[in-house]
Enzyme design. Structure first.
Site, PDB file in Angstrom:
ATOM      1  N   ARG A 167       2.778   5.895   5.763  1.00 34.21           N
ATOM      2  CA  ARG A 167       3.232   4.634   5.144  1.00 34.21           C
ATOM      3  C   ARG A 167       4.767   4.594   5.060  1.00 34.21           C
ATOM      4  O   ARG A 167       5.349   4.120   4.103  1.00 34.21           O
ATOM      5  CB  ARG A 167       2.646   4.458   3.739  1.00 34.21           C
ATOM      6  CG  ARG A 167       1.159   4.533   3.646  1.00 34.21           C
ATOM      7  CD  ARG A 167       0.437   3.372   4.308  1.00 34.21           C
ATOM      8  NE  ARG A 167      -0.995   3.486   4.064  1.00 34.21           N
ATOM      9  CZ  ARG A 167      -1.854   4.088   4.894  1.00 34.21           C
ATOM     10  NH1 ARG A 167      -1.432   4.607   6.036  1.00 34.21           N
ATOM     11  NH2 ARG A 167      -3.132   4.167   4.594  1.00 34.21           N
ATOM     12  N   SER A 241      -3.024  -1.503  -1.998  1.00 37.68           N
ATOM     13  CA  SER A 241      -2.742  -0.292  -2.782  1.00 37.68           C
ATOM     14  C   SER A 241      -1.364  -0.437  -3.430  1.00 37.68           C
ATOM     15  O   SER A 241      -0.382  -0.683  -2.723  1.00 37.68           O
ATOM     16  CB  SER A 241      -2.737   0.941  -1.887  1.00 37.68           C
ATOM     17  OG  SER A 241      -3.958   1.034  -1.205  1.00 37.68           O
ATOM     18  N   GLU A 337       4.115   1.404  -3.616  1.00 35.46           N
ATOM     19  CA  GLU A 337       4.082   1.181  -2.160  1.00 35.46           C
ATOM     20  C   GLU A 337       4.749  -0.131  -1.718  1.00 35.46           C
ATOM     21  O   GLU A 337       5.561  -0.131  -0.788  1.00 35.46           O
ATOM     22  CB  GLU A 337       2.631   1.234  -1.648  1.00 35.46           C
ATOM     23  CG  GLU A 337       2.570   1.108  -0.146  1.00 35.46           C
ATOM     24  CD  GLU A 337       1.161   1.104   0.415  1.00 35.46           C
ATOM     25  OE1 GLU A 337       0.565   2.183   0.489  1.00 35.46           O
ATOM     26  OE2 GLU A 337       0.671   0.019   0.788  1.00 35.46           O
TER      27      GLU A 337
HETATM   28  P1  FAD Z   1       5.782  -8.601   3.605  1.00 36.36           P
HETATM   29  O1  FAD Z   1       5.027  -8.303   2.362  1.00 36.36           O
HETATM   30  O2  FAD Z   1       6.166 -10.012   3.847  1.00 36.36           O
HETATM   31  O3  FAD Z   1       7.035  -7.667   3.721  1.00 36.36           O
HETATM   32  C1  FAD Z   1       6.944  -6.280   3.473  1.00 36.36           C
HETATM   33  C2  FAD Z   1       8.306  -5.638   3.783  1.00 36.36           C
HETATM   34  O4  FAD Z   1       8.581  -5.746   5.179  1.00 36.36           O
HETATM   35  C3  FAD Z   1       9.490  -6.309   3.093  1.00 36.36           C
HETATM   36  O5  FAD Z   1      10.465  -5.319   2.839  1.00 36.36           O
HETATM   37  C4  FAD Z   1      10.016  -7.287   4.130  1.00 36.36           C
HETATM   38  O6  FAD Z   1      11.391  -7.589   3.959  1.00 36.36           O
HETATM   39  C5  FAD Z   1       9.796  -6.486   5.395  1.00 36.36           C
HETATM   40  N1  FAD Z   1       9.568  -7.307   6.590  1.00 36.36           N
HETATM   41  C6  FAD Z   1       8.559  -8.192   6.801  1.00 36.36           C
HETATM   42  N2  FAD Z   1       8.650  -8.688   8.049  1.00 36.36           N
HETATM   43  C7  FAD Z   1       9.753  -8.123   8.610  1.00 36.36           C
HETATM   44  C8  FAD Z   1      10.385  -8.251   9.884  1.00 36.36           C
HETATM   45  N3  FAD Z   1       9.920  -9.051  10.837  1.00 36.36           N
HETATM   46  N4  FAD Z   1      11.503  -7.518  10.101  1.00 36.36           N
HETATM   47  C9  FAD Z   1      12.006  -6.708   9.154  1.00 36.36           C
HETATM   48  N5  FAD Z   1      11.454  -6.559   7.932  1.00 36.36           N
HETATM   49  C10 FAD Z   1      10.341  -7.257   7.676  1.00 36.36           C
HETATM   50  N6  FAD Z   1      -1.394  -1.734   4.252  1.00 36.36           N
HETATM   51  C11 FAD Z   1      -1.819  -0.686   5.000  1.00 36.36           C
HETATM   52  O7  FAD Z   1      -0.994   0.076   5.522  1.00 36.36           O
HETATM   53  N7  FAD Z   1      -3.140  -0.443   5.177  1.00 36.36           N
HETATM   54  C12 FAD Z   1      -4.099  -1.220   4.651  1.00 36.36           C
HETATM   55  O8  FAD Z   1      -5.278  -0.969   4.850  1.00 36.36           O
HETATM   56  C13 FAD Z   1      -3.693  -2.328   3.836  1.00 36.36           C
HETATM   57  N8  FAD Z   1      -4.604  -3.105   3.216  1.00 36.36           N
HETATM   58  C14 FAD Z   1      -4.202  -4.130   2.413  1.00 36.36           C
HETATM   59  C15 FAD Z   1      -5.174  -4.892   1.770  1.00 36.36           C
HETATM   60  C16 FAD Z   1      -4.794  -5.954   0.946  1.00 36.36           C
HETATM   61  C17 FAD Z   1      -5.857  -6.766   0.248  1.00 36.36           C
HETATM   62  C18 FAD Z   1      -3.423  -6.266   0.783  1.00 36.36           C
HETATM   63  C19 FAD Z   1      -3.008  -7.429  -0.057  1.00 36.36           C
HETATM   64  C20 FAD Z   1      -2.449  -5.487   1.406  1.00 36.36           C
HETATM   65  C21 FAD Z   1      -2.835  -4.413   2.227  1.00 36.36           C
HETATM   66  N9  FAD Z   1      -1.883  -3.605   2.879  1.00 36.36           N
HETATM   67  C22 FAD Z   1      -2.299  -2.559   3.668  1.00 36.36           C
HETATM   68  C23 FAD Z   1      -0.434  -3.856   2.720  1.00 36.36           C
HETATM   69  C24 FAD Z   1       0.104  -4.954   3.695  1.00 36.36           C
HETATM   70  O9  FAD Z   1      -0.924  -5.760   4.179  1.00 36.36           O
HETATM   71  C25 FAD Z   1       0.857  -4.368   4.877  1.00 36.36           C
HETATM   72  O10 FAD Z   1       1.890  -3.528   4.458  1.00 36.36           O
HETATM   73  C26 FAD Z   1       1.448  -5.450   5.799  1.00 36.36           C
HETATM   74  O11 FAD Z   1       1.968  -4.875   6.967  1.00 36.36           O
HETATM   75  C27 FAD Z   1       2.553  -6.287   5.112  1.00 36.36           C
HETATM   76  O12 FAD Z   1       2.845  -7.357   5.980  1.00 36.36           O
HETATM   77  P2  FAD Z   1       3.568  -8.670   5.460  1.00 36.36           P
HETATM   78  O13 FAD Z   1       3.865  -9.495   6.657  1.00 36.36           O
HETATM   79  O14 FAD Z   1       2.759  -9.306   4.411  1.00 36.36           O
HETATM   80  O15 FAD Z   1       4.917  -8.085   4.868  1.00 36.36           O
HETATM   81  P1  NAP Z   2     -11.393   5.693   0.682  1.00 38.12           P
HETATM   82  O1  NAP Z   2     -12.141   5.817   1.961  1.00 38.12           O
HETATM   83  O2  NAP Z   2     -12.128   5.416  -0.573  1.00 38.12           O
HETATM   84  O3  NAP Z   2     -10.490   6.999   0.484  1.00 38.12           O
HETATM   85  C1  NAP Z   2      -9.640   7.124  -0.661  1.00 38.12           C
HETATM   86  C2  NAP Z   2      -8.363   7.766  -0.246  1.00 38.12           C
HETATM   87  O4  NAP Z   2      -8.625   9.044   0.265  1.00 38.12           O
HETATM   88  C3  NAP Z   2      -7.668   6.975   0.837  1.00 38.12           C
HETATM   89  O5  NAP Z   2      -6.484   6.474   0.318  1.00 38.12           O
HETATM   90  C4  NAP Z   2      -7.470   7.925   1.983  1.00 38.12           C
HETATM   91  O6  NAP Z   2      -6.149   8.118   2.415  1.00 38.12           O
HETATM   92  C5  NAP Z   2      -7.943   9.261   1.480  1.00 38.12           C
HETATM   93  N1  NAP Z   2      -8.845   9.842   2.507  1.00 38.12           N
HETATM   94  C6  NAP Z   2     -10.174   9.638   2.615  1.00 38.12           C
HETATM   95  N2  NAP Z   2     -10.663  10.387   3.606  1.00 38.12           N
HETATM   96  C7  NAP Z   2      -9.636  11.048   4.168  1.00 38.12           C
HETATM   97  C8  NAP Z   2      -9.521  11.979   5.218  1.00 38.12           C
HETATM   98  N3  NAP Z   2     -10.579  12.401   5.912  1.00 38.12           N
HETATM   99  N4  NAP Z   2      -8.312  12.454   5.507  1.00 38.12           N
HETATM  100  C9  NAP Z   2      -7.238  12.075   4.835  1.00 38.12           C
HETATM  101  N5  NAP Z   2      -7.287  11.186   3.807  1.00 38.12           N
HETATM  102  C10 NAP Z   2      -8.464  10.689   3.473  1.00 38.12           C
HETATM  103  O7  NAP Z   2     -10.242   4.604   0.877  1.00 38.12           O
HETATM  104  P2  NAP Z   2     -10.258   3.021   0.632  1.00 38.12           P
HETATM  105  O8  NAP Z   2      -9.478   2.751  -0.554  1.00 38.12           O
HETATM  106  O9  NAP Z   2     -11.642   2.473   0.796  1.00 38.12           O
HETATM  107  O10 NAP Z   2      -9.407   2.534   1.877  1.00 38.12           O
HETATM  108  C11 NAP Z   2      -9.885   2.685   3.187  1.00 38.12           C
HETATM  109  C12 NAP Z   2      -8.702   2.736   4.143  1.00 38.12           C
HETATM  110  O11 NAP Z   2      -7.974   1.510   4.061  1.00 38.12           O
HETATM  111  C13 NAP Z   2      -7.706   3.836   3.803  1.00 38.12           C
HETATM  112  O12 NAP Z   2      -7.229   4.371   5.009  1.00 38.12           O
HETATM  113  C14 NAP Z   2      -6.620   3.144   3.041  1.00 38.12           C
HETATM  114  O13 NAP Z   2      -5.354   3.735   3.235  1.00 38.12           O
HETATM  115  C15 NAP Z   2      -6.643   1.737   3.665  1.00 38.12           C
HETATM  116  N6  NAP Z   2      -6.207   0.734   2.679  1.00 38.12           N
HETATM  117  C16 NAP Z   2      -4.873   0.635   2.428  1.00 38.12           C
HETATM  118  C17 NAP Z   2      -4.399  -0.311   1.532  1.00 38.12           C
HETATM  119  C18 NAP Z   2      -2.905  -0.485   1.312  1.00 38.12           C
HETATM  120  O14 NAP Z   2      -2.510  -1.473   0.721  1.00 38.12           O
HETATM  121  N7  NAP Z   2      -2.088   0.433   1.753  1.00 38.12           N
HETATM  122  C19 NAP Z   2      -5.285  -1.137   0.853  1.00 38.12           C
HETATM  123  C20 NAP Z   2      -6.637  -0.975   1.101  1.00 38.12           C
HETATM  124  C21 NAP Z   2      -7.092  -0.036   2.022  1.00 38.12           C
HETATM  125  P3  NAP Z   2      -5.433   7.164   3.475  1.00 38.12           P
HETATM  126  O15 NAP Z   2      -4.943   6.033   2.645  1.00 38.12           O
HETATM  127  O16 NAP Z   2      -4.333   8.022   3.975  1.00 38.12           O
HETATM  128  O17 NAP Z   2      -6.401   6.756   4.527  1.00 38.12           O
END
Ligand code: FAD
Ligand code: NAP
Length: 342
Positions: A167, A241, A337
């Protein structure tokens, strides 16, 4: 010179998934790199700070941003190269990530299925190196095009120079807010390949009667898991998250494990340990808590919800209480995050 549609005192509440009632002093949406350069030049001329906005799904906005908010609306998909096994697709930064996933599924370009249904734009994906279910965008991103905000120079970053981590990327650390991404190119496979080792995905596949595990099936199952587990931001405002899973040294891990033998953890790089932040929050009793409209979701402890549509200051006050509690109980300092501009 391009003509920009500039708005003043513009509400961003509908443009951030936390539904924070933020106002932009000045706002513009750009649909091409030249419009983007024009917008940055205008901000420089007027001595305004800029804030780049994609889909607003990973951001904490201030109540009032005095500068210029630039929303990235650069679209388009283009196959720029291919060989027998791969295809290189260049995507506009403003394209919706899930639209891109569906484009890939339609054209049978494989690799990104595990990242199905992540909200936001393609241009933001490299910023925090989005990841889910055992895949990260860095596994398929080839290069990206960006504009340096100070000089307006076009720069191409190859995958290796983005310093991707868990991340993390160079755009969240060393080069934070110094470049705006205009296009991202992905190298995708023409041959179906599936990554299904992630435990909850494996379990979901095993519990269904599936004859062939294709990338389309993986995408479909991941969409189902996500829809069943994660709150829809348009109903319950959230930014996914709220805290990163902390990566800690083995010594601290041992102290925690002595006290909590069922701690959820995973091996990380360099002998460190990744803890599930959701487990820490649940263990400390935060799951399902709602404090005057801000809380943690009852099905997913790591998702901070803002049902009361509170301001970023109120959200961050709540988050600080949580961080202090987790630090006191486990000796672990949680890191927020989403990008925090508050
Ligand atoms: P924004 O929120 O608009 O911006 C985020 C940051 O990026 C800010 O600093 C902004 O200035 C910058 N930015 C945006 N666009 C640009 C650009 N073109 N150039 C330079 N900087 C830029 N993330 C995960 O990694 N895994 C997941 O599974 C995941 N699940 C999610 C589930 C939900 C329900 C929600 C709400 C979020 C989740 N996220 C997850 C977080 C999010 O979706 C991601 O980080 C996504 O990439 C953010 O994109 P955005 O366009 O909305 O960015
Ligand atoms: P989950 O499967 O319930 O697992 C909980 C956490 O444990 C996750 O954050 C995941 O880390 C870690 N994990 C589970 N199995 C793993 C493995 N084999 N090796 C390393 N790490 C492990 O997770 P969940 O909440 O349902 O989410 C599912 C996936 O979607 C995850 O990958 C999570 O990161 C992603 N997600 C991200 C966001 C966001 O906003 N960043 C929001 C929703 C879901 P990792 O996060 O590293 O996978």
């Amino acid at each position: 010179m391009v003509k920009l549609d500039l708005f003043t005192n513009y509400s961003l509440q509908e443009m951030n998934t936390l539904s924070v009632p933020a106002i932009a002093g000045n706002f513009v949406e750009v649909t091409s790199p030249s419009e983007l350069k024009e917008a940055i030049s205008l901000a420089t001329e007027l001595n305004l700070e800029t804030l780049i906005l994609g889909g607003g799904s990973n951001i904490i906005l201030p109540d009032f941003f005095v500068g210029l908010v630039i929303k990235i609306g650069i679209t388009g998909f283009e196959v720029i190269d291919e060989d027998k096994q791969h295809v290189w697709v260049k995507v506009g930064a403003g394209e919706n990530w899930q639209d891109f996933i569906e484009y890939c599924l339609n054209f049978h370009y494989w690799g990104l299925e595990n990242l199905s249904l992540i909200p936001g734009t393609v241009g933001a994906a490299p910023i925090q190196n989005i990841g889910a279910y055992g895949v990260e965008q860095k596994d398929y991103m080839s290069e990206l095009n960006a504009i340096e905000t100070k000089s307006l120079v076009d720069v191409t970053f190859q995958n290796a120079s983005c310093e991707f981590g868990y991340r993390e990327s160079v755009f969240k650390s060393r080069l934070k807010d110094q470049y705006v991404i205009t296009h991202v190119t992905f190298k995708l496979s023409k041959k179906p390949c599936v990554v299904i080792e992630y435990p909850s995905l494996k379990h979901a596949i095993a519990s269904r009667d599936i004859s062939e595990i294709t990338p389309q099936v993986v995408s479909q199952i991941i969409c189902e898991i996500r829809q069943s587990k994660l709150p829809n931001p348009s109903v319950i405002p959230n930014a996914g998250s709220f805290f990163k899973n902390p990566i800690i040294d083995f010594d601290l891990y041992q102290q925690i494990e002595d006290k909590y033998p069922d701690v959820v953890s995973f091996p990380a790089k360099r002998g460190q340990i990744k803890l599930a932040a959701g487990w820490l929050l649940e263990q400390a009793g935060w799951k399902g808590i709602n404090d005057c409209g801000v809380g943690f979701h009852s099905d997913q402890a790591l998702v901070l919800t803002n049902e009361g549509r509170k301001t970023s200051a109120q959200i961050l006050r709540f988050a600080e209480d949580v961080r202090a509690d987790i630090l006191q109980r486990f000796g672990v300092l949680l890191e927020i995050e989403p990008a925090n501009y508050s």
